[in-house]
Motif scaffolding. Structure first.
Motif, short mmCIF file in Angstrom:
data_model
loop_
_atom_site.label_atom_id
_atom_site.label_comp_id
_atom_site.label_asym_id
_atom_site.label_seq_id
_atom_site.Cartn_x
_atom_site.Cartn_y
_atom_site.Cartn_z
N ASP A 68 45.71 35.32 39.82
CA ASP A 68 44.28 35.18 40.12
C ASP A 68 44.10 33.79 40.69
O ASP A 68 43.67 32.87 40.01
N THR A 69 44.45 33.63 41.96
CA THR A 69 44.47 32.31 42.58
C THR A 69 43.08 31.70 42.75
O THR A 69 42.92 30.49 42.68
N GLU A 70 42.07 32.55 42.95
CA GLU A 70 40.71 32.04 43.17
C GLU A 70 39.86 32.08 41.90
O GLU A 70 38.77 31.53 41.87
N GLY A 71 40.32 32.76 40.85
CA GLY A 71 39.55 32.85 39.63
C GLY A 71 38.49 33.93 39.61
O GLY A 71 37.71 34.03 38.67
N ARG A 72 38.47 34.77 40.63
CA ARG A 72 37.43 35.82 40.72
C ARG A 72 37.61 36.90 39.66
O ARG A 72 36.65 37.36 39.06
N THR A 73 38.84 37.29 39.42
CA THR A 73 39.09 38.32 38.40
C THR A 73 38.76 37.77 37.01
O THR A 73 38.21 38.49 36.18
N GLY A 74 39.08 36.52 36.78
CA GLY A 74 38.73 35.89 35.50
C GLY A 74 37.23 35.95 35.25
O GLY A 74 36.80 36.21 34.13
N LEU A 75 36.44 35.75 36.28
CA LEU A 75 34.98 35.85 36.15
C LEU A 75 34.57 37.28 35.79
O LEU A 75 33.72 37.50 34.93
N GLU A 76 35.18 38.26 36.46
CA GLU A 76 34.85 39.66 36.18
C GLU A 76 35.20 40.05 34.75
O GLU A 76 34.54 40.90 34.15
N TRP A 77 36.25 39.45 34.20
CA TRP A 77 36.66 39.76 32.84
C TRP A 77 35.88 38.95 31.81
O TRP A 77 36.04 39.13 30.61
N GLY A 78 35.07 37.99 32.26
CA GLY A 78 34.28 37.17 31.34
C GLY A 78 35.08 36.07 30.68
O GLY A 78 34.81 35.68 29.55
N LEU A 79 36.04 35.54 31.40
CA LEU A 79 36.93 34.51 30.88
C LEU A 79 36.14 33.26 30.48
O LEU A 79 35.30 32.79 31.24
N TYR A 80 36.41 32.74 29.28
CA TYR A 80 35.83 31.47 28.83
C TYR A 80 36.77 30.32 29.12
O TYR A 80 36.34 29.20 29.33
N GLY A 81 38.05 30.55 29.03
CA GLY A 81 39.06 29.52 29.22
C GLY A 81 40.42 30.15 29.03
O GLY A 81 40.55 31.36 28.95
N LEU A 82 41.43 29.33 28.95
CA LEU A 82 42.79 29.85 28.79
C LEU A 82 43.38 29.36 27.48
O LEU A 82 43.04 28.26 27.04
N PRO A 83 44.25 30.13 26.90
CA PRO A 83 44.58 31.51 27.24
C PRO A 83 43.54 32.48 26.67
O PRO A 83 42.81 32.14 25.74
N GLU A 84 43.50 33.66 27.22
CA GLU A 84 42.70 34.76 26.68
C GLU A 84 43.52 36.03 26.76
O GLU A 84 44.24 36.25 27.74
N THR A 85 43.40 36.84 25.73
CA THR A 85 44.17 38.08 25.65
C THR A 85 43.24 39.24 25.35
O THR A 85 42.36 39.13 24.49
N PHE A 86 43.45 40.33 26.07
CA PHE A 86 42.67 41.55 25.90
C PHE A 86 43.61 42.66 25.45
O PHE A 86 44.66 42.86 26.06
N ILE A 87 43.23 43.38 24.39
CA ILE A 87 44.02 44.52 23.92
C ILE A 87 43.32 45.77 24.43
O ILE A 87 42.11 45.95 24.21
N ILE A 88 44.08 46.63 25.11
CA ILE A 88 43.51 47.77 25.81
C ILE A 88 44.15 49.07 25.31
O ILE A 88 45.38 49.17 25.24
N ALA A 89 43.30 50.04 25.00
CA ALA A 89 43.76 51.36 24.55
C ALA A 89 44.22 52.19 25.74
O ALA A 89 44.01 51.82 26.90
N ALA A 90 44.82 53.35 25.45
CA ALA A 90 45.37 54.22 26.49
C ALA A 90 44.33 54.69 27.51
O ALA A 90 44.67 54.92 28.67
N ASP A 91 43.08 54.79 27.10
CA ASP A 91 42.04 55.24 28.03
C ASP A 91 41.44 54.11 28.86
O ASP A 91 40.51 54.30 29.62
N GLY A 92 41.98 52.90 28.70
CA GLY A 92 41.49 51.76 29.47
C GLY A 92 40.38 50.99 28.80
O GLY A 92 39.83 50.05 29.37
N THR A 93 40.03 51.36 27.56
CA THR A 93 38.98 50.68 26.82
C THR A 93 39.49 49.37 26.24
O THR A 93 40.57 49.32 25.65
N VAL A 94 38.71 48.32 26.41
CA VAL A 94 39.05 47.04 25.82
C VAL A 94 38.68 47.10 24.34
O VAL A 94 37.51 47.22 23.98
#
Length: 185
Positions: free
Chosen positions: A132-158
């Motif tokens: 994510d060179t520009e940080g745009r995806t981080g914004l879409e995911w609601g990133l506060y800072g680094l590191p951040e980890t998201f656990i995702i179920a098989a249906d794509g639910t966070v």
């Protein structure tokens, strides 16, 4: 000649009393409140955001939004070589990867040479990796800072978003229970 009243009027002290009260309440909240101290996430319970704005990471297999909705539990970890807490959490990510947990990495606003050197030095726990060179995806995911980890179920639910480095105690008390929760869905 009369002598003036030298008593200090109480209304002069009122601003000081108010400020001290605010400080005491803030200190009480900060040190003694045992409530939930995690950062809120609008992503938990919803579908993982898109990853279409990501770039390929030097020599690594990338992932798509459909990969996040594939069978099994998966993690998405935002990290960077310049992030000291990312270095601190890296052994726990490696442990999870060694156990077969799928970890998709997103290298965030990093120099590609430094990022590759970081993985060569510490090991590469990522099944798939994007940048994510520009940080745009981080914004879409609601990133506060680094590191951040998201656990995702098989249906794509966070199922869980964890902000901060995964320590050994966080691995056992937060991440593993969230992985179990995601697996049971």
């Amino acid at each position: 000649m009369t002598q003036e009243n030298t008593k200090f009027p109480i209304y002069y002290a009122l601003p000081l009393v108010i400020v001290m009260g605010i400080v005491l309440l803030g200190g009480w909240k900060m040190f003694f409140d045992s409530g939930n101290d995690t950062l809120p996430s609008t992503r938990e319970g919803g579908v993982a955001p898109s990853v279409v704005r990501l770039s390929a990471f030097d020599g690594a297999e990338g992932f798509t939004h459909d990969d996040l909705k594939s069978a099994g539990v998966k993690l998405v970890n935002f990290w960077a070589s310049w992030c000291a807490p990312c270095r601190a959490e890296h052994p726990q990510l490696q442990t999870l990867a060694d156990e077969g947990v799928v970890i998709n990495g997103i290298n965030y606003k990093d120099d590609p040479v430094n990022a590759r050197r970081f993985l060569e030095e510490l090991g590469d726990p990522f099944a798939k990796l994007m940048a994510d060179t520009e940080g745009r995806t981080g914004l879409e995911w609601g990133l506060y800072g680094l590191p951040e980890t998201f656990i995702i179920a098989a249906d794509g639910t966070v199922v869980k978003r964890f902000a901060g480095p995964i320590t050994e105690s966080i691995l056992e008390s937060v991440i593993r229970p969230a992985i179990d929760d995601a697996a049971s869905r």
